[in-house]
Scaffold this motif. Sequence first.
Motif, PDB file in Angstrom:
ATOM      1  N   VAL A 511     -99.752 -11.401  81.232  1.00 29.62           N
ATOM      2  CA  VAL A 511     -98.362 -11.088  81.469  1.00 29.62           C
ATOM      3  C   VAL A 511     -98.210  -9.676  81.526  1.00 29.62           C
ATOM      4  CG1 VAL A 511     -96.133 -11.191  80.094  1.00 29.62           C
ATOM      5  CG2 VAL A 511     -97.930 -12.943  79.811  1.00 29.62           C
ATOM      6  N   TYR A 512     -97.575  -9.172  82.388  1.00 31.54           N
ATOM      7  CA  TYR A 512     -97.079  -7.506  82.561  1.00 31.54           C
ATOM      8  C   TYR A 512     -95.616  -7.499  82.472  1.00 31.54           C
ATOM      9  CZ  TYR A 512    -101.739  -7.440  84.704  1.00 31.54           C
ATOM     10  OH  TYR A 512    -103.442  -7.385  84.762  1.00 31.54           O
ATOM     11  N   TYR A 513     -95.292  -6.285  82.406  1.00 26.92           N
ATOM     12  CA  TYR A 513     -93.676  -5.804  82.067  1.00 26.92           C
ATOM     13  C   TYR A 513     -93.344  -4.799  82.956  1.00 26.92           C
ATOM     14  CZ  TYR A 513     -95.018  -8.149  77.866  1.00 26.92           C
ATOM     15  OH  TYR A 513     -95.123  -9.193  76.817  1.00 26.92           O
ATOM     16  N   TYR A 514     -92.178  -5.076  83.551  1.00 25.91           N
ATOM     17  CA  TYR A 514     -91.510  -4.135  84.536  1.00 25.91           C
ATOM     18  C   TYR A 514     -90.455  -3.308  83.928  1.00 25.91           C
ATOM     19  CZ  TYR A 514     -87.917  -7.680  85.346  1.00 25.91           C
ATOM     20  OH  TYR A 514     -86.924  -8.367  85.235  1.00 25.91           O
ATOM     21  N   ILE A 515     -90.228  -2.097  84.734  1.00 27.30           N
ATOM     22  CA  ILE A 515     -89.057  -1.299  84.396  1.00 27.30           C
ATOM     23  C   ILE A 515     -88.594  -0.765  85.639  1.00 27.30           C
ATOM     24  CG2 ILE A 515     -88.190   0.703  83.393  1.00 27.30           C
ATOM     25  CD1 ILE A 515     -90.349   0.578  81.384  1.00 27.30           C
ATOM     26  N   ILE A 516     -87.395  -1.336  86.128  1.00 27.13           N
ATOM     27  CA  ILE A 516     -86.883  -0.814  87.315  1.00 27.13           C
ATOM     28  C   ILE A 516     -85.520   0.193  87.121  1.00 27.13           C
ATOM     29  CG2 ILE A 516     -85.714  -1.570  89.590  1.00 27.13           C
ATOM     30  CD1 ILE A 516     -86.802  -4.393  89.136  1.00 27.13           C
ATOM     31  N   THR A 517     -85.703   1.419  87.554  1.00 27.52           N
ATOM     32  CA  THR A 517     -84.629   2.519  87.306  1.00 27.52           C
ATOM     33  C   THR A 517     -84.061   2.679  88.507  1.00 27.52           C
ATOM     34  OG1 THR A 517     -86.129   3.121  85.468  1.00 27.52           O
ATOM     35  CG2 THR A 517     -84.297   4.371  86.142  1.00 27.52           C
ATOM     36  N   PRO A 518     -82.701   2.273  88.907  1.00 30.19           N
ATOM     37  CA  PRO A 518     -82.265   2.770  90.329  1.00 30.19           C
ATOM     38  C   PRO A 518     -81.719   3.884  89.735  1.00 30.19           C
ATOM     39  CG  PRO A 518     -81.445   0.545  89.527  1.00 30.19           C
ATOM     40  CD  PRO A 518     -82.360   1.182  88.424  1.00 30.19           C
ATOM     41  N   THR A 519     -81.601   4.887  91.171  1.00 31.24           N
ATOM     42  CA  THR A 519     -80.855   5.898  90.865  1.00 31.24           C
ATOM     43  C   THR A 519     -79.331   6.202  90.488  1.00 31.24           C
ATOM     44  OG1 THR A 519     -82.204   7.007  92.347  1.00 31.24           O
ATOM     45  CG2 THR A 519     -80.126   8.230  92.046  1.00 31.24           C
ATOM     46  N   GLY A 520     -79.237   6.540  89.551  1.00 28.28           N
ATOM     47  CA  GLY A 520     -77.665   6.419  88.966  1.00 28.28           C
ATOM     48  C   GLY A 520     -77.298   5.037  88.118  1.00 28.28           C
ATOM     49  N   GLY A 521     -78.331   4.185  87.965  1.00 32.08           N
ATOM     50  CA  GLY A 521     -78.171   3.118  87.348  1.00 32.08           C
ATOM     51  C   GLY A 521     -78.845   2.874  86.350  1.00 32.08           C
ATOM     52  N   SER A 522     -78.617   1.716  85.565  1.00 27.56           N
ATOM     53  CA  SER A 522     -79.236   1.343  84.437  1.00 27.56           C
ATOM     54  C   SER A 522     -80.531   0.742  84.499  1.00 27.56           C
ATOM     55  CB  SER A 522     -78.609   0.528  83.323  1.00 27.56           C
ATOM     56  OG  SER A 522     -78.194  -0.769  84.009  1.00 27.56           O
ATOM     57  N   ALA A 523     -81.601   1.002  83.704  1.00 34.87           N
ATOM     58  CA  ALA A 523     -83.030   0.538  83.941  1.00 34.87           C
ATOM     59  C   ALA A 523     -82.878  -1.255  83.721  1.00 34.87           C
ATOM     60  CB  ALA A 523     -83.871   1.063  82.891  1.00 34.87           C
ATOM     61  N   LYS A 524     -83.587  -1.799  84.526  1.00 35.75           N
ATOM     62  CA  LYS A 524     -83.733  -3.376  84.219  1.00 35.75           C
ATOM     63  C   LYS A 524     -85.362  -3.596  83.842  1.00 35.75           C
ATOM     64  CE  LYS A 524     -80.007  -3.875  86.606  1.00 35.75           C
ATOM     65  NZ  LYS A 524     -78.787  -4.392  86.038  1.00 35.75           N
ATOM     66  N   LYS A 525     -85.381  -4.216  82.718  1.00 30.46           N
ATOM     67  CA  LYS A 525     -86.577  -4.572  82.245  1.00 30.46           C
ATOM     68  C   LYS A 525     -86.798  -5.965  81.999  1.00 30.46           C
ATOM     69  CE  LYS A 525     -86.151  -0.424  79.321  1.00 30.46           C
ATOM     70  NZ  LYS A 525     -86.544   0.129  77.906  1.00 30.46           N
ATOM     71  N   GLY A 526     -88.092  -6.319  82.152  1.00 33.91           N
ATOM     72  CA  GLY A 526     -88.665  -7.831  82.076  1.00 33.91           C
ATOM     73  C   GLY A 526     -90.080  -8.015  82.011  1.00 33.91           C
ATOM     74  N   SER A 527     -90.446  -9.420  82.070  1.00 33.62           N
ATOM     75  CA  SER A 527     -92.089  -9.643  82.291  1.00 33.62           C
ATOM     76  C   SER A 527     -92.331 -10.296  83.409  1.00 33.62           C
ATOM     77  CB  SER A 527     -92.371 -10.558  81.108  1.00 33.62           C
ATOM     78  OG  SER A 527     -91.590 -11.903  81.155  1.00 33.62           O
ATOM     79  N   ILE A 528     -93.593 -10.266  83.838  1.00 34.86           N
ATOM     80  CA  ILE A 528     -94.187 -10.976  84.857  1.00 34.86           C
ATOM     81  C   ILE A 528     -95.525 -11.708  84.491  1.00 34.86           C
ATOM     82  CG2 ILE A 528     -95.030 -10.514  87.582  1.00 34.86           C
ATOM     83  CD1 ILE A 528     -93.983  -7.705  87.412  1.00 34.86           C
ATOM     84  N   THR A 529     -95.405 -12.966  84.724  1.00 32.19           N
ATOM     85  CA  THR A 529     -96.658 -13.741  84.461  1.00 32.19           C
ATOM     86  C   THR A 529     -97.256 -14.162  85.455  1.00 32.19           C
ATOM     87  OG1 THR A 529     -95.328 -14.728  82.397  1.00 32.19           O
ATOM     88  CG2 THR A 529     -97.274 -15.808  83.281  1.00 32.19           C
ATOM     89  N   LEU A 530     -98.683 -13.923  85.780  1.00 30.91           N
ATOM     90  CA  LEU A 530     -99.497 -14.173  86.547  1.00 30.91           C
ATOM     91  C   LEU A 530    -100.144 -15.692  86.333  1.00 30.91           C
ATOM     92  CD1 LEU A 530     -99.042 -11.430  87.251  1.00 30.91           C
ATOM     93  CD2 LEU A 530    -101.394 -11.098  87.954  1.00 30.91           C
ATOM     94  N   LEU A 531     -99.980 -16.530  87.682  1.00 27.36           N
ATOM     95  CA  LEU A 531    -100.616 -17.734  87.277  1.00 27.36           C
ATOM     96  C   LEU A 531    -101.651 -18.094  88.428  1.00 27.36           C
ATOM     97  CD1 LEU A 531     -97.176 -20.001  86.891  1.00 27.36           C
ATOM     98  CD2 LEU A 531     -98.619 -18.856  85.096  1.00 27.36           C
ATOM     99  N   LYS A 532    -102.489 -18.855  88.189  1.00 24.79           N
ATOM    100  CA  LYS A 532    -103.550 -19.005  89.102  1.00 24.79           C
ATOM    101  C   LYS A 532    -102.975 -20.119  90.191  1.00 24.79           C
ATOM    102  CE  LYS A 532    -107.539 -18.854  86.036  1.00 24.79           C
ATOM    103  NZ  LYS A 532    -108.793 -19.554  85.398  1.00 24.79           N
TER     104      LYS A 532
END
Length: 532
Positions: A511-532
């Motif tokens: 499981v990994y975690y992401y942070i997406i930060t658009p210019t001038g916008g609020s950050a989006k956070k969540g998880s990414i699960t890798l499946l076979k």
Amino acid sequence: MTLTYHLVESKMMICELHMPPMNSNKYQHMKSKPTTFFSSGAFMFFWMLLVLPSALSLFAQTTILPQKLGYPRICANIPNVDYPNGYNRYEVPFKVTGFSATENFIVLLSSDNFVTIIKPNIITNDSSVPADTPTDKTLTFEVPADLMGSDTYKLRVESASGIRSVDFKASDLQSSFPIHFLSYSGPFYINNQSNSVSFCIGGSVTLAIDNTTPSVPKTSPLQYPQLKYKWYKDGNVIPNESNSTLSVNQTGDYYVEVDYGPCTDFNTHSQIVKVSGASGSGAVITSSSGNPFCASLGQTTLTVNGGNSYVWRKDNAIIDGATSQTYQTNLSGVYTCDVDFGGCKSTGTLDLKVLKTNSTISGVDVDKVNNIVEGETLNAAITSDAASPTYQWFLNDVAISGADKSSLDITAEGKYKGVVTQTTGCIIADEFPFEVSFKVNLNVPKISNIVTPNGDGVNDTWIIPDQYISGTNTHIVILSSLGEIVYQTDNYDNYNGWPQTAIEFNNFNPVYYYIITPTGGSAKKGSITLLK
């Protein structure tokens, strides 16, 4: 009716309900009246009895607590007093809290603070090991036979759910310790078992470990490429020399041993070779076609001074059958030749290079697929300092008619190749293969949280909405379950997205975690699960 509370050892309140005998005349008149069975306080108490255990379980912390290891170092593949028949069994005791009874655990090893991770094979515990309990556990592992030995290994335990322990300690102060697999033990030889060699004044001689029977296993340490060595001169270690060969231009007594750090078996070394100097010229190698040479004109002949015998090497590896004064080649590399002049030996060296032109390609990427929208034009251009250059472009290994300029406008998908050739002097050709593919509309309404990087062409990379991709100046960070940054960019490309390298799967889905930060916008956070 009375309600009595008792405080028990668990510090929980237990209540008892006492009802008077119903045949008592004193209470006969109560039969016709409605009675409240519990007071509001009693009701709240019983509700807490039901909810509290669930709440405690919800906030229970999952931990892996290392216990002290029973060894200050690991010297695998040699007799072990605890496992005289195994030679490669090492126990890892630890305590756990908050895990299910079926949770699996693995051992992690690293010599570079877990930048590179080794996952050794877990084996069944010996009968002498206490059985696991819900809180006390022991893993037994084997050191991999191809392990690169080091004195700075660290050990951790990780759960199938991704919870990782801190470093185990081999002593009260030391959290890193030596681990070596003794692949080869016993004596070996250098320089064809010779006890003496001599070098010419101004020259040098190469000492090299023998491997005279490469087809016979365990006859030379050279059969184990992960090994390192220590060279000695007059009984003293020669600093910074860990290869299987040593160039010598000083007299003295030399030998080499396999370097297993504190696990070194002092019987695992070569014979002592006495190196002396003698009069005579040093060996010199020349190239008949110059250096650098033109490979398109054929092979160049390497020649060394005349002597009694010759041993040629390329990049430190002996060239089979190359035992004469000359050697022909059309490959670049570092060539050496050990020459026995009778009274002395010398090693000549030549760093042979091939003539090249400086050519580059722009507009396309040769390392990944170049995606274009159908109907769009992609321009590829070659720049070169080649003399009188000619150009030819290919599509799917077929020359494109009329495509003989330094640039090409591309509108079709396929596998392309651009070739620039120097036509005067030395004929030199530089090739640039690349692939072009039409874009599929990958715009998705929401951020994906599942990726299946199995190479089937479907959902192999993380796909995000177009509002966050390249050109939107959005900063993207992906972190591991340990909080380490594994990827970050301001120009995310859905068509060549993350992960860009293979990720190893074990018995759990990372499981990994992401942070997406658009210019001038609020950050989006969540998880990414890798499946076979």
